[in-house]
Design an enzyme around this catalytic site. Structure first.
Site, PDB file in Angstrom:
ATOM      1  CG  HIS A   1       6.892  -9.546  37.984  1.00  0.00           C
ATOM      2  ND1 HIS A   1       7.291  -8.767  36.927  1.00  0.00           N
ATOM      3  CD2 HIS A   1       5.557  -9.335  38.110  1.00  0.00           C
ATOM      4  CE1 HIS A   1       6.256  -8.114  36.433  1.00  0.00           C
ATOM      5  NE2 HIS A   1       5.182  -8.446  37.142  1.00  0.00           N
TER       6      HIS A   1
ATOM      7  CB  CYS B   1       3.092  -7.124  39.327  1.00  0.00           C
ATOM      8  SG  CYS B   1       2.003  -8.561  39.253  1.00  0.00           S
TER       9      CYS B   1
END
Length: 164
Positions: A122, A139
């Site tokens: 992301h 992430c």
């Protein structure tokens, strides 16, 4: 004359709208694999063994081991698949990694813990600025401009390998 002005105005409006959009078009070679080297903080978008693009990345706040359980701040290691995308992410744009796989689930169950989930590649957060490197909860993060490229270069079903 009026028709010409109307056409030019419409063309200008379309051009300005396209320039401001986070949705880009990609017509170059297909990304056939994503490779992440956690230790080097690098991600490479590959086409049949050749790097098309490479990015500096941030990881989970505890980046040095494979993710074992929910909330450990670690980024997983192993072979996964890009399996979803979120154009309305809290982190600009995001594409999902199919963690946990069967092996991750079995290891977590044996340890009596939840393996966690919701691992993504992301952009930057929409509501706050990250504080230094390796700020995610597990992430892989890039800049928003880079995420706009990645979002349209990497299709669902693309394999991703994450190395230590």
């Amino acid at each position: 004359m009026k028709r010409r002005i109307v056409l030019l105005s419409a063309a200008s409006a379309l051009l300005l709208t396209a320039c401001g959009s986070k949705f880009k078009r990609y017509n170059d070679p297909q990304v056939t694999r994503v490779i992440v080297f956690k230790g080097e903080r690098k991600m490479h978008l590959m086409h049949k063994g050749k790097a098309l693009r490479s990015y500096d990345i941030d990881l989970g706040f505890a980046p040095y081991q494979h993710k074992r359980e929910e909330g450990d701040g670690r980024t997983p290691e192993g072979n996964y698949i890009i399996d979803r995308r979120n154009p309305n992410s809290s982190f600009h744009l995001s594409i999902g990694i199919d963690y946990p796989n069967a092996r991750d689930i079995a290891k977590a169950r044996a340890a009596g813990v939840s393996p966690g989930g919701d691992i993504f590649i992301h952009g930057q957060p929409n509501k706050f600025a990250p504080k230094g490197p390796d700020w995610t909860a597990g992430c892989i993060a890039v800049t928003n401009k880079e995420m706009e490229q990645i979002y349209f270069m990497v299709n669902n079903g693309t394999p991703i390998t994450i190395y230590p």
